[in-house]
Every structure is written in C-alpha cells, then in structure tokens.
Scaffold this active site. Sequence first.
Site, PDB file in Angstrom:
ATOM      1  N   LYS A 180       0.892  -1.261  -0.085  1.00  0.00           N
ATOM      2  CA  LYS A 180       0.021   0.041  -0.040  1.00  0.00           C
ATOM      3  C   LYS A 180       1.013   1.166   0.177  1.00  0.00           C
ATOM      4  O   LYS A 180       1.456   1.630   1.003  1.00  0.00           O
ATOM      5  CB  LYS A 180      -0.847   0.087   1.052  1.00  0.00           C
ATOM      6  CG  LYS A 180      -1.961   1.140   1.044  1.00  0.00           C
ATOM      7  CD  LYS A 180      -2.456   1.965   2.293  1.00  0.00           C
ATOM      8  CE  LYS A 180      -1.718   2.901   2.613  1.00  0.00           C
ATOM      9  NZ  LYS A 180      -1.913   4.138   1.698  1.00  0.00           N
ATOM     10  N   GLU A 236       1.741   8.086  14.929  1.00  0.00           N
ATOM     11  CA  GLU A 236       0.283   8.129  15.205  1.00  0.00           C
ATOM     12  C   GLU A 236      -0.212   6.990  14.715  1.00  0.00           C
ATOM     13  O   GLU A 236      -1.129   6.108  15.074  1.00  0.00           O
ATOM     14  CB  GLU A 236      -0.183   9.380  14.582  1.00  0.00           C
ATOM     15  CG  GLU A 236       0.163  10.744  15.698  1.00  0.00           C
ATOM     16  CD  GLU A 236       1.714  11.051  15.032  1.00  0.00           C
ATOM     17  OE1 GLU A 236       2.125  10.893  13.984  1.00  0.00           O
ATOM     18  OE2 GLU A 236       2.144  11.722  16.100  1.00  0.00           O
ATOM     19  N   GLU A 255       8.530   1.418  11.607  1.00  0.00           N
ATOM     20  CA  GLU A 255       9.535   2.140  11.307  1.00  0.00           C
ATOM     21  C   GLU A 255       9.107   3.561  11.211  1.00  0.00           C
ATOM     22  O   GLU A 255       8.385   4.064  10.580  1.00  0.00           O
ATOM     23  CB  GLU A 255      10.303   2.151   9.926  1.00  0.00           C
ATOM     24  CG  GLU A 255      10.987   0.663   9.408  1.00  0.00           C
ATOM     25  CD  GLU A 255      12.226   0.445  10.157  1.00  0.00           C
ATOM     26  OE1 GLU A 255      12.956   1.361  10.764  1.00  0.00           O
ATOM     27  OE2 GLU A 255      12.365  -0.664  10.361  1.00  0.00           O
ATOM     28  N   CYS A 289      13.107  10.590   7.869  1.00  0.00           N
ATOM     29  CA  CYS A 289      12.904  10.186   9.178  1.00  0.00           C
ATOM     30  C   CYS A 289      14.067  10.691   9.959  1.00  0.00           C
ATOM     31  O   CYS A 289      14.088  10.954  11.191  1.00  0.00           O
ATOM     32  CB  CYS A 289      12.698   8.848   9.228  1.00  0.00           C
ATOM     33  SG  CYS A 289      13.770   7.745   8.408  1.00  0.00           S
ATOM     34  N   GLU A 386       8.591  15.935  16.135  1.00  0.00           N
ATOM     35  CA  GLU A 386       9.193  15.742  14.477  1.00  0.00           C
ATOM     36  C   GLU A 386       8.447  16.801  13.710  1.00  0.00           C
ATOM     37  O   GLU A 386       7.055  16.448  13.703  1.00  0.00           O
ATOM     38  CB  GLU A 386       9.176  14.207  14.169  1.00  0.00           C
ATOM     39  CG  GLU A 386       9.521  13.999  12.818  1.00  0.00           C
ATOM     40  CD  GLU A 386       9.368  12.622  12.171  1.00  0.00           C
ATOM     41  OE1 GLU A 386       8.050  12.232  12.270  1.00  0.00           O
ATOM     42  OE2 GLU A 386      10.296  12.185  11.634  1.00  0.00           O
TER      43      GLU A 386
HETATM   44  P1  NAD Z   1       1.818   8.376   7.630  1.00  0.00           P
HETATM   45  O1  NAD Z   1       2.007   7.502   8.944  1.00  0.00           O
HETATM   46  O2  NAD Z   1       0.683   9.442   7.644  1.00  0.00           O
HETATM   47  O3  NAD Z   1       1.552   7.302   6.546  1.00  0.00           O
HETATM   48  C1  NAD Z   1       2.268   6.443   6.288  1.00  0.00           C
HETATM   49  C2  NAD Z   1       1.535   5.600   5.523  1.00  0.00           C
HETATM   50  O4  NAD Z   1       0.433   4.621   6.440  1.00  0.00           O
HETATM   51  C3  NAD Z   1       0.670   5.844   4.326  1.00  0.00           C
HETATM   52  O5  NAD Z   1       0.687   5.027   3.182  1.00  0.00           O
HETATM   53  C4  NAD Z   1      -0.598   6.066   4.863  1.00  0.00           C
HETATM   54  O6  NAD Z   1      -1.719   5.943   3.978  1.00  0.00           O
HETATM   55  C5  NAD Z   1      -0.619   4.729   5.785  1.00  0.00           C
HETATM   56  N1  NAD Z   1      -1.770   5.016   6.763  1.00  0.00           N
HETATM   57  C6  NAD Z   1      -1.969   6.041   7.630  1.00  0.00           C
HETATM   58  N2  NAD Z   1      -2.696   5.841   8.677  1.00  0.00           N
HETATM   59  C7  NAD Z   1      -2.844   4.263   8.664  1.00  0.00           C
HETATM   60  C8  NAD Z   1      -3.816   3.553   9.405  1.00  0.00           C
HETATM   61  N3  NAD Z   1      -4.427   3.998  10.475  1.00  0.00           N
HETATM   62  N4  NAD Z   1      -3.671   2.269   9.119  1.00  0.00           N
HETATM   63  C9  NAD Z   1      -2.872   1.955   8.116  1.00  0.00           C
HETATM   64  N5  NAD Z   1      -2.115   2.530   7.281  1.00  0.00           N
HETATM   65  C10 NAD Z   1      -2.148   3.729   7.583  1.00  0.00           C
HETATM   66  O7  NAD Z   1       3.112   8.989   7.583  1.00  0.00           O
HETATM   67  P2  NAD Z   1       3.527   9.922   6.255  1.00  0.00           P
HETATM   68  O8  NAD Z   1       3.089  11.367   6.404  1.00  0.00           O
HETATM   69  O9  NAD Z   1       3.569   9.151   5.007  1.00  0.00           O
HETATM   70  O10 NAD Z   1       5.358  10.149   6.426  1.00  0.00           O
HETATM   71  C11 NAD Z   1       5.930  10.654   7.187  1.00  0.00           C
HETATM   72  C12 NAD Z   1       6.254  10.042   8.817  1.00  0.00           C
HETATM   73  O11 NAD Z   1       6.896   8.713   8.312  1.00  0.00           O
HETATM   74  C13 NAD Z   1       7.233  10.541   9.528  1.00  0.00           C
HETATM   75  O12 NAD Z   1       6.835  10.339  11.028  1.00  0.00           O
HETATM   76  C14 NAD Z   1       8.676   9.779   9.236  1.00  0.00           C
HETATM   77  O13 NAD Z   1       9.512  10.160  10.297  1.00  0.00           O
HETATM   78  C15 NAD Z   1       8.356   8.395   9.128  1.00  0.00           C
HETATM   79  N6  NAD Z   1       9.307   7.774   8.267  1.00  0.00           N
HETATM   80  C16 NAD Z   1      10.079   6.955   8.835  1.00  0.00           C
HETATM   81  C17 NAD Z   1      10.971   6.230   8.196  1.00  0.00           C
HETATM   82  C18 NAD Z   1      11.845   5.123   9.136  1.00  0.00           C
HETATM   83  O14 NAD Z   1      12.625   4.419   8.427  1.00  0.00           O
HETATM   84  N7  NAD Z   1      11.951   5.100  10.505  1.00  0.00           N
HETATM   85  C19 NAD Z   1      11.290   6.458   6.939  1.00  0.00           C
HETATM   86  C20 NAD Z   1      10.531   7.487   6.227  1.00  0.00           C
HETATM   87  C21 NAD Z   1       9.509   7.962   6.965  1.00  0.00           C
END
Ligand code: NAD
Length: 484
Positions: A180, A236, A255, A289, A386
């Site tokens: 996804k 979250e 992650e 991240c 963050e």
């Molecule tokens: P996000 O959590 O909003 O979304 C990430 C993915 O999860 C998207 O595909 C979204 O559609 C999906 N999603 C959102 N809510 C969900 C739920 N309730 N159930 C299932 N899927 C759900 O994050 P974002 O805004 O896309 O990305 C930014 C975040 O990602 C930042 O906090 C960043 O630090 C983190 N990040 C971490 C790493 C790592 O390796 N640790 C790498 C890149 C990004």
Amino acid sequence: MTNHFNHFIEGASCAASDGRSITLVNPITEQVYATCARGTAQDVNRAVGAACTQLERGAWSRLNGAQRARLLLKLADLVERDAHLLADLDANAIGRSSVEPRRMDLPNAIANLRAAAGWANQLEGRTIPTGGYFGSKTLSYTVREPVGVVGAIVPWNSPLMITVWKLAALLAAGCTVVIKPSEETPQSALHLAALAQEAGFPDGVINVVTGYGDEVGRALCEHPHVAKISFTGSPEAGREIQRTAGVRFKRVALELGGKSPQIVFDDASFDDALRGCALGLFANQGQICAAGSRILVQRGLAERFAAALADAARAVTVGDPREPGIQMGPVAKKAQFDRVNRYIQLGIDQGASLLAGGVSTPERGWFVRPTIFANARNDMTIARDEIFGPVGTVITFDSEDEAVALANDSTYGLAATVWTRDLVRAHRVAAAVKAGAVGINCWSPLDANLPWGGVKTSGIGREGGFGGALAYTEEKVITVLLPA
Ligand code: NAD
C-alpha cells in the site's frame, strides 16, 4: 486529460471495486496532475487472495532460494535500467529535485535488491543437540519458513527506496506481498510491480493496492490472511496499526519518526560538521525520518556554528526543483506546509532565536524557507516534536555528559551523529546514545547491508541486512525420535 493509475493485482491493472479515485496534486503548481484508484476492503481482499494462492500453491511456492535470487537480480537490473524514470516519478510527486533520488534512493534500492539475492540462499536452519525424549535419542533441527503474506505500508518521502527495503527482504524470504503506497506517491510502486512482472515474478507475488491509510491500510491490518504488517510512517499511524494488528497476533515491524541529535563537540572539524548538519537538515526539504533536526553544539563553538548554519540555510536556493540551480523544492503537501509553519511560529513564541528563515506565506507551491533557531532549550516543542521540514534547532551544551543526556532526552531514538576528532570519545558517546543508528563524523550512512530502525517512539524491528530478511521468516523446529 490527467493520467489515471489503477491497482496492480495478480499481474493485472484494475480499478477500485466501487470505481472511486483519489486526485494527485503537484506541490509546485498545486494543480491536479493525475488520479489513482481509491482502494476498498474488497480490493485488499482480492489482492491478499492472490498473494495467498502464490504463497501456498503457486509457482512461487515451488521456487528455491537460488531461483528467487535470480529473479531478484533480474529485477535489480530492470530497476537500474529505469532508475531515472523511477527517480523522476518520486521527485515529481513530492516536489523534490530528482538529483537526490537519483544519487541516493535509487542506488540504495538497487543495492538492496542485489544484496537480497544473496540472502535468499542463506536462510538456513540449525541442528540442535537435546536431552532426548523419555530416554530415546532425538534429532532436532530448525527450518526457516516465509512468515506469510505481508502487508507493506509505505510513506511518501522516499517511496521507491522504502518499498524496496521491504520488498527485497520479504521476497528473499519467500513471502508474497500487498503493497500500500502512500496516497500521495503511488506511481513508483506500480512501476516497480510492472518491472517485477517483466523480470518473471509470478503474478500475485507482488500486488499494489492504492488508497488511503484508514481504508486500504486498515483493511490490510484487519485481514485474517495477512501474517505480517511492515509499516513505515508516523508514530500516530504506527500506534493504531500495532493495536489493530496486535489484536490479531500479526507480526508487526514499525519504522517510525525521529528527532535525531547531531552532537558537535568543540574539537570537531567545523566545515565537515557544518556540511553534515546542513545535509541532515535540508535534504529532501527536511522530510527524512533521520533528519538531524536537533543540533547540539558545545559552548565554545555554539555561536559561530549557529551563525554558519544560518548562512547555509540562507544560501539554499528554493523554488521549482526542475529549474537549474534550484536546491530545494516545496514541502510535499498543504498539510505539511501548515504543520511546518505552525512549528516555526511555536519556536518564535516559545523564545528561541530565529537566525534564518521563518514562517512562510502561502504562494503558488508549498515552499518553506530553510529555518534555523538558536539559543533553544531541549524542552521547547521545536526540540521535542518531529517537524518533518527544513527546520533546525541549535541547543548549547557544556560537557560530554550533558550532551549525552540531551541527546537521550527525547521520546524518539532513530539516529544520531557525533562530530569530533577524538575517536575514543566518539565511540564512548556512540555507545551511550539511545538510537538505532549512530554516525561518527557522517550523517545517516545508509547501506543495503546495514540494519535500519529505531528504539522508543522510533519503532520496533530492523530493516536491511541479512537480519532484515530473517525478520520475514518463522523458525520452525522439527524433532525426530530415533528409537534405539
Ligand atoms: P503516515 O503515517 O501518515 O502514512 C504512512 C503510510 O501509512 C501511508 O501509506 C498512509 O496511507 C498509511 N496509513 C496512515 N494511517 C494508517 C492507518 N491507520 N492504518 C494503516 N495505514 C495507515 O506518514 P507519512 O506522512 O506518509 O510519512 C511521514 C512519517 O514517516 C514521518 O513520521 C517519518 O519520520 C516517518 N518515516 C520513517 C522512516 C523510518 O525508516 N523510520 C522512513 C521514512 C518516513
């Protein structure tokens, strides 16, 4: 007419079951440039069904490690062939310069696929001596089996590379997958799936269902035939995913985000530390991240370093990243623009000194000025949350102990950097810092063979390296009774 992207299920393109779609907006022009299928639970069910069939009785289930390795190597070659296209797809979707994904994300993704080909043939079991069974001897051994169908949920900031981190490891382990992608960046995952088909992966091994997190993502977490959720994204969403998947005893790898410290000691090479801190703050508009957003500087250097960092921030050219000479594009979406500006205003309100940048006014495109705060405290919101934008917070420390205490005074623990010429101190600090990865005199080195992941709110589990492939297996023990 705008382009439309469908799901990729069992080797074929298909629309959402209810025909609905999502609009994709260009962050530079704020214009709709494409639409993609808005997936439903029914679409997820179809994709999981296809993945289950391949896993249990399809051609994929009959391949050995060497055969999976061959497919992975072919896929790596095809990704290399289309590297510029894939980099452009990701860059255009989030308004990033394609120079960065061409230099960083794509080479890393290709290396991951090639490394995974090596792991596919090394998933060995063990023979284990035991005390026998009621007086009879036994032979016990373990085998590594694929964990099952994986739901891979990916964010928008480095979509192709993060998708490949998951994909390479799970394919090496013999799993199948429903990906996804983020609702903002579905294109590169869809192209990757098409490349996998061209490489010869059987239909149904790799499926892509596009859509929203609370629809497609949730349906994956709830689906009884998904064995593991591999998620990269915000804490979250990670929390909610762990709850939903946990009730069903799914394996979960998370992650999540970070608030990573860059610790600059007085004896550091000023120029190297400055370059590294600027890279860690401004690459991908700070939407990384591992962004080194908390700059902890020893007192003797602090004022000069903060001023130089502010100069570096002012020197960044912001604009349409497709134009020559532009280093930084807009942040990826309106919500991100509002979020970053909200934090900048909070930094001002809470009394940090604004040295460069500041709150940006909305123009065409969601451009944020690179921003540096100095004289900040670690309890200020800009040092705790963050921000996920080009905002650095400089905090002064006196002693090594204080630097470590500040570094660890965070709910996050993804990455950290230590800048010093004293290598004994560097290793001492690296050992004391609570983070998944520490760079000494280098910001966030990534490599296919290195594990990646965090502690505390930064997540659970590791991707990358051989351990990353093992994480997609279950160890089964088999005991044979050997009668006398
Ligand atoms: P996000 O959590 O909003 O979304 C990430 C993915 O999860 C998207 O595909 C979204 O559609 C999906 N999603 C959102 N809510 C969900 C739920 N309730 N159930 C299932 N899927 C759900 O994050 P974002 O805004 O896309 O990305 C930014 C975040 O990602 C930042 O906090 C960043 O630090 C983190 N990040 C971490 C790493 C790592 O390796 N640790 C790498 C890149 C990004």
